[in-house]
Design an enzyme around this catalytic site. Structure first.
Site: not given
Ligand code: CP
Ligand code: NVA
Length: 314
Positions: A110, A137, A140, A233, A273, A301
């Site tokens: 990540r 993502h 997701q 989101d 999400c 997930r």
């Molecule tokens: N939706 C998602 O990826 O959540 P986190 O940021 O908690 O991993």
């Molecule tokens: N768009 C959000 C998604 C989190 C899972 C972010 O990048 O923070």
């Protein structure tokens, strides 16, 4: 279980995956879930394997679902904070990938800039899985389409309305995968926040092949009319904190609230999400209301993560 030729592949963006490959992963996710509920908690196809999980920013779902998924497949997952690795002191991404991939069988990452996950994949000997970047993502979106298939019984012709930040990473993956799967997507977003041009182009090209319809408009009420799924989101993604004021101003008319859900019509479900910023992009009434399937969505997930790890690594 259908196994396409995914072994050894990285998953940084779903642009690189064919419709059949995406469908196979979703079917595998559903199969893992069925077997889990039938009492097969552990399916040790990754016995003796190790997964490194490098996280440059916070996570609840991705981190825990991958770690539990690895465990249920018989593998060991290691959570590695970016700053706790020598990466945080300037060791290069390339060198980190070269070394880690001598130890482990897969890397989940990540990151802030998408290029970092691409670079890890370029120098790694083992598959690299994007666990969220500023661009996309993918895991997701796979879990989300697994959820929609589970609930609606089909994907082709399903109408998904995304209301909010058109430049959002999750939306980018929903657009790419949805277009390949024949989902009709309408995005309601201010003109300042349209999806990235190359992502939109890839989605439109895929849609031309699958027969799905992709539209970007400004009015949220038009977008949700007749929708099967209303999706949103956060307005301010991780790393965009300096843009909070500007994005909040632009996105205020895009809150998903009771009025918008009622305008969508009787069959609309609500998805997010997560994490949600209650009172901003969505109200409590909607996320806790009869429309919401966000907890099933979050649960899936775990099962899609097992599919991704098993298909790419086992
Ligand atoms: N939706 C998602 O990826 O959540 P986190 O940021 O908690 O991993
Ligand atoms: N768009 C959000 C998604 C989190 C899972 C972010 O990048 O923070």
């Amino acid at each position: 279980m259908t196994l396409y030729d995914l072994k050894g592949r990285s998953l940084t963006c779903l642009r690189d995956y064919s419709p059949d490959e995406i469908r196979a992963l979703i079917e595998m996710g559903l199969e893992f879930k069925r077997r889990y509920y039938a009492g097969e908690r552990v399916i040790p196809v990754l016995k003796g394997h190790s997964i490194a999980m490098i996280f440059e920013k916070p996570s609840t779902r991705t981190r825990v679902s991958f770690e539990v998924a690895a465990w249920q497949l018989g593998a060991k997952a290691m959570y590695l904070g970016w700053r706790e690795l020598q990466l945080g002191r300037g060791e290069t991404i390339a060198d980190t990938a070269r070394v880690l991939s001598r130890y482990v069988d897969g890397i989940v990452a990540r990151v802030y800039e998408h290029e970092k996950v691409e670079e890890l994949a370029r120098y790694s000997r083992v598959p690299v899985i994007n666990g969220l970047s500023d661009l996309s993502h993918p895991v997701q979106a796979l879990g989300d389409y697994m959820t929609i298939l589970e609930v609606k019984g089909r994907l082709k012709g399903v109408k998904l309305a995304f209301v909010g930040d058109g430049s959002d990473n999750v939306l980018h993956s929903l657009l790419i995968a949805g277009a390949k799967l024949g989902v009709d997507i309408v995005v309601a977003t201010p003109k300042e926040l349209r999806p990235r041009e190359d992502i939109l182009k890839a989605a439109l090209d895929a849609a031309a092949e699958s027969g799905s319809e992709i539209r970007i408009i400004e009015d949220p009420y038009t977008a949700v009319s007749g929708a099967d799924v209303v999706y949103t989101d956060v307005w301010v993604s991780m790393g965009q904190e300096s843009m909070r004021e500007e994005k909040t101003r632009l996105l205020r008319p895009y809150q998903v609230n009771r009025r918008l859900m009622e305008a969508a019509g009787g069959k609309a479900l609500f998805m997010h999400c997560l994490p949600a910023h209650r009172g901003e992009e969505v109200t409590d009434e909607v996320i806790d209301g009869p429309w919401s399937i966000v907890w099933d969505q979050a649960e899936n997930r775990l099962h899609i993560q097992k599919a991704v790890l098993a298909a790419l690594i086992a």
